[in-house]
Design a protein around this motif. Structure first.
Motif, PDB file in Angstrom:
ATOM      1  N   GLY A  15      -3.996 -49.748  28.992  1.00 49.61           N
ATOM      2  CA  GLY A  15      -5.301 -49.311  28.272  1.00 49.61           C
ATOM      3  C   GLY A  15      -5.057 -49.830  26.511  1.00 49.61           C
ATOM      4  N   PHE A  16      -4.939 -49.582  25.450  1.00 46.74           N
ATOM      5  CA  PHE A  16      -5.038 -49.865  24.116  1.00 46.74           C
ATOM      6  C   PHE A  16      -4.106 -48.854  23.213  1.00 46.74           C
ATOM      7  CE2 PHE A  16      -8.372 -52.486  26.048  1.00 46.74           C
ATOM      8  CZ  PHE A  16      -7.584 -54.302  25.039  1.00 46.74           C
ATOM      9  N   HIS A  17      -3.309 -49.252  22.546  1.00 45.09           N
ATOM     10  CA  HIS A  17      -1.573 -47.797  22.757  1.00 45.09           C
ATOM     11  C   HIS A  17      -1.049 -48.175  20.578  1.00 45.09           C
ATOM     12  CE1 HIS A  17      -1.705 -47.075  26.145  1.00 45.09           C
ATOM     13  NE2 HIS A  17      -1.849 -47.375  26.404  1.00 45.09           N
ATOM     14  N   LEU A  18      -1.916 -48.096  19.759  1.00 47.53           N
ATOM     15  CA  LEU A  18      -1.117 -48.096  18.692  1.00 47.53           C
ATOM     16  C   LEU A  18       0.288 -48.109  18.547  1.00 47.53           C
ATOM     17  CD1 LEU A  18      -3.526 -46.080  16.707  1.00 47.53           C
ATOM     18  CD2 LEU A  18      -3.086 -48.509  16.340  1.00 47.53           C
ATOM     19  N   ILE A  19       0.761 -48.985  18.249  1.00 52.04           N
ATOM     20  CA  ILE A  19       2.309 -49.377  18.042  1.00 52.04           C
ATOM     21  C   ILE A  19       3.121 -49.688  16.451  1.00 52.04           C
ATOM     22  CG2 ILE A  19       2.799 -49.937  20.325  1.00 52.04           C
ATOM     23  CD1 ILE A  19       2.941 -52.996  19.834  1.00 52.04           C
ATOM     24  N   THR A  20       2.460 -49.899  15.791  1.00 52.05           N
ATOM     25  CA  THR A  20       2.245 -50.053  14.222  1.00 52.05           C
ATOM     26  C   THR A  20       4.016 -49.487  13.745  1.00 52.05           C
ATOM     27  OG1 THR A  20       0.076 -49.969  13.854  1.00 52.05           O
ATOM     28  CG2 THR A  20       1.743 -50.559  12.093  1.00 52.05           C
ATOM     29  N   ARG A  21       3.873 -47.791  13.705  1.00 51.25           N
ATOM     30  CA  ARG A  21       4.783 -47.158  13.204  1.00 51.25           C
ATOM     31  C   ARG A  21       6.511 -47.557  14.154  1.00 51.25           C
ATOM     32  NH1 ARG A  21       1.868 -41.333  13.473  1.00 51.25           N
ATOM     33  NH2 ARG A  21       0.914 -41.833  11.393  1.00 51.25           N
ATOM     34  N   GLU A  22       6.129 -48.035  15.820  1.00 53.29           N
ATOM     35  CA  GLU A  22       7.167 -48.242  16.404  1.00 53.29           C
ATOM     36  C   GLU A  22       7.588 -49.622  15.592  1.00 53.29           C
ATOM     37  OE1 GLU A  22       6.707 -46.828  21.365  1.00 53.29           O
ATOM     38  OE2 GLU A  22       5.001 -47.142  19.729  1.00 53.29           O
ATOM     39  N   ILE A  23       7.182 -50.340  15.091  1.00 59.71           N
ATOM     40  CA  ILE A  23       6.848 -51.980  14.897  1.00 59.71           C
ATOM     41  C   ILE A  23       8.274 -51.974  13.480  1.00 59.71           C
ATOM     42  CG2 ILE A  23       6.584 -53.831  14.259  1.00 59.71           C
ATOM     43  CD1 ILE A  23       3.883 -54.347  16.061  1.00 59.71           C
ATOM     44  N   VAL A  24       6.892 -51.150  13.265  1.00 59.81           N
ATOM     45  CA  VAL A  24       8.192 -50.971  10.929  1.00 59.81           C
ATOM     46  C   VAL A  24       9.556 -50.799  11.681  1.00 59.81           C
ATOM     47  CG1 VAL A  24       7.976 -49.568   9.086  1.00 59.81           C
ATOM     48  CG2 VAL A  24       5.639 -50.812  10.417  1.00 59.81           C
ATOM     49  N   GLY A  25       9.210 -49.384  12.660  1.00 67.20           N
ATOM     50  CA  GLY A  25      11.070 -48.667  12.370  1.00 67.20           C
ATOM     51  C   GLY A  25      11.886 -49.624  13.381  1.00 67.20           C
ATOM     52  N   ALA A  26      11.961 -50.608  13.756  1.00 69.05           N
ATOM     53  CA  ALA A  26      12.125 -51.661  14.524  1.00 69.05           C
ATOM     54  C   ALA A  26      12.623 -52.363  13.571  1.00 69.05           C
ATOM     55  CB  ALA A  26      12.116 -52.368  16.042  1.00 69.05           C
ATOM     56  N   VAL A  27      12.208 -52.741  12.419  1.00 67.12           N
ATOM     57  CA  VAL A  27      12.649 -53.771  11.043  1.00 67.12           C
ATOM     58  C   VAL A  27      13.505 -52.877   9.746  1.00 67.12           C
ATOM     59  CG1 VAL A  27      11.689 -56.004  10.607  1.00 67.12           C
ATOM     60  CG2 VAL A  27      11.027 -54.965  12.560  1.00 67.12           C
ATOM     61  N   PRO A  28      14.384 -52.225  10.108  1.00 72.89           N
ATOM     62  CA  PRO A  28      15.139 -52.414   8.476  1.00 72.89           C
ATOM     63  C   PRO A  28      14.714 -52.951   7.367  1.00 72.89           C
ATOM     64  CG  PRO A  28      16.559 -51.730  10.133  1.00 72.89           C
ATOM     65  CD  PRO A  28      15.469 -52.833  10.883  1.00 72.89           C
ATOM     66  N   GLU A  29      15.068 -54.077   7.877  1.00 72.79           N
ATOM     67  CA  GLU A  29      14.308 -54.910   6.397  1.00 72.79           C
ATOM     68  C   GLU A  29      13.330 -55.472   5.937  1.00 72.79           C
ATOM     69  OE1 GLU A  29      17.834 -56.364   9.645  1.00 72.79           O
ATOM     70  OE2 GLU A  29      15.399 -56.064   9.738  1.00 72.79           O
ATOM     71  N   LEU A  30      12.681 -54.705   6.398  1.00 75.42           N
ATOM     72  CA  LEU A  30      11.189 -55.202   6.444  1.00 75.42           C
ATOM     73  C   LEU A  30      10.986 -54.462   4.875  1.00 75.42           C
ATOM     74  CD1 LEU A  30       7.966 -55.631   6.860  1.00 75.42           C
ATOM     75  CD2 LEU A  30       8.012 -52.909   7.689  1.00 75.42           C
ATOM     76  N   GLY A  31      11.400 -52.491   4.885  1.00 77.21           N
ATOM     77  CA  GLY A  31      11.599 -52.093   3.120  1.00 77.21           C
ATOM     78  C   GLY A  31      12.349 -52.730   1.509  1.00 77.21           C
ATOM     79  N   ARG A  32      12.802 -54.046   2.971  1.00 73.84           N
ATOM     80  CA  ARG A  32      13.606 -54.692   1.309  1.00 73.84           C
ATOM     81  C   ARG A  32      13.168 -55.974   1.520  1.00 73.84           C
ATOM     82  NH1 ARG A  32      17.742 -52.588   4.939  1.00 73.84           N
ATOM     83  NH2 ARG A  32      18.748 -54.847   5.339  1.00 73.84           N
ATOM     84  N   THR A  33      12.335 -56.420   1.642  1.00 76.45           N
ATOM     85  CA  THR A  33      11.675 -57.801   1.864  1.00 76.45           C
ATOM     86  C   THR A  33      10.586 -57.589   0.230  1.00 76.45           C
ATOM     87  OG1 THR A  33      11.780 -57.888   4.070  1.00 76.45           O
ATOM     88  CG2 THR A  33      10.249 -59.823   2.835  1.00 76.45           C
ATOM     89  N   ARG A  34      10.040 -57.927  -0.166  1.00 73.84           N
ATOM     90  CA  ARG A  34       9.547 -58.479  -1.616  1.00 73.84           C
ATOM     91  C   ARG A  34       7.828 -58.956  -0.963  1.00 73.84           C
ATOM     92  NH1 ARG A  34       6.660 -61.145  -5.106  1.00 73.84           N
ATOM     93  NH2 ARG A  34       7.895 -63.556  -4.232  1.00 73.84           N
ATOM     94  N   ALA A  35       8.281 -60.054  -0.082  1.00 69.96           N
ATOM     95  CA  ALA A  35       6.867 -61.104   0.837  1.00 69.96           C
ATOM     96  C   ALA A  35       7.374 -61.440   1.437  1.00 69.96           C
ATOM     97  CB  ALA A  35       6.718 -62.016  -0.805  1.00 69.96           C
ATOM     98  N   GLY A  36       6.518 -62.021   2.876  1.00 76.61           N
ATOM     99  CA  GLY A  36       6.908 -62.270   3.652  1.00 76.61           C
ATOM    100  C   GLY A  36       6.366 -62.371   4.833  1.00 76.61           C
ATOM    101  N   LEU A  37       6.503 -62.482   5.761  1.00 75.87           N
ATOM    102  CA  LEU A  37       5.673 -62.353   7.631  1.00 75.87           C
ATOM    103  C   LEU A  37       6.653 -61.895   8.596  1.00 75.87           C
ATOM    104  CD1 LEU A  37       4.263 -65.941   7.527  1.00 75.87           C
ATOM    105  CD2 LEU A  37       3.006 -64.439   6.387  1.00 75.87           C
ATOM    106  N   LEU A  38       6.105 -60.918   9.187  1.00 80.09           N
ATOM    107  CA  LEU A  38       6.810 -60.822  10.412  1.00 80.09           C
ATOM    108  C   LEU A  38       5.632 -61.350  11.522  1.00 80.09           C
ATOM    109  CD1 LEU A  38       8.733 -58.822  11.361  1.00 80.09           C
ATOM    110  CD2 LEU A  38       7.195 -57.424  11.967  1.00 80.09           C
ATOM    111  N   HIS A  39       6.676 -61.659  12.037  1.00 83.08           N
ATOM    112  CA  HIS A  39       6.454 -62.378  13.482  1.00 83.08           C
ATOM    113  C   HIS A  39       6.809 -61.561  14.981  1.00 83.08           C
ATOM    114  CE1 HIS A  39       5.487 -64.726  17.115  1.00 83.08           C
ATOM    115  NE2 HIS A  39       4.619 -65.490  16.596  1.00 83.08           N
TER     116      HIS A  39
END
Length: 141
Positions: A15-39
């Motif tokens: 099936g199709f499963h939402l995983i946005t929160r798991e991704i965000v939780g796995a990248v702590p540096e995200l919260g310290r990024t002004r502008a960028g890209l997450l691949h």
């Protein structure tokens, strides 16, 4: 700034499963990024990723219904059948949807639309755990 993490998702049913929160939780540096890209890249050939509506579970069910209709398990012309009737169909679905997403980062958050979420698209009945490589590139806050 560059950061890279591996996220192993537990086995999920087809099936199709939402995983946005798991991704965000796995990248702590995200919260310290002004502008960028997450691949986001999935290291599997029978599962895929997509970005779509994140509110209604009907959307996820309809995706599954559509793909099972368009690419049925056990279609008799398939010759790659050693791993079961769902295997070749899963490979085709994964190729149609794709193995990666590149998501914008803005002011410490994913810059997704109001109703957008990242889906793990599990195309096998028993796919097992799935590994994602998460690579962040951006300018620090």
């Amino acid at each position: 700034m560059w950061a890279q993490h591996t996220l192993t998702l537990p086995a999920r049913r087809r099936g199709f499963h939402l995983i946005t929160r798991e991704i965000v939780g796995a990248v702590p540096e995200l919260g310290r990024t002004r502008a960028g890209l997450l691949h986001v890249f999935i290291q599997h050939t029978s599962a895929s990723l997509t970005l779509n509506e994140n509110a209604s579970p009907d959307v996820r069910a309809d995706f599954e219904t559509y793909f099972n209709h368009a690419v049925p398990d056990g279609w008799t012309p398939f010759t790659h059948t050693l791993e079961g009737p769902d295997d070749m169909a899963a490979h085709i679905k994964a190729s149609l949807l794709g193995p990666s997403l590149t998501l914008p980062v803005q002011q410490g958050r994913l810059a997704l639309g109001t109703w957008q979420g990242v889906y793990l698209c599990e195309h096998r009945d028993h796919g097992g755990p799935r590994r994602l490589i998460l690579t962040l590139n951006g300018e620090a806050l």
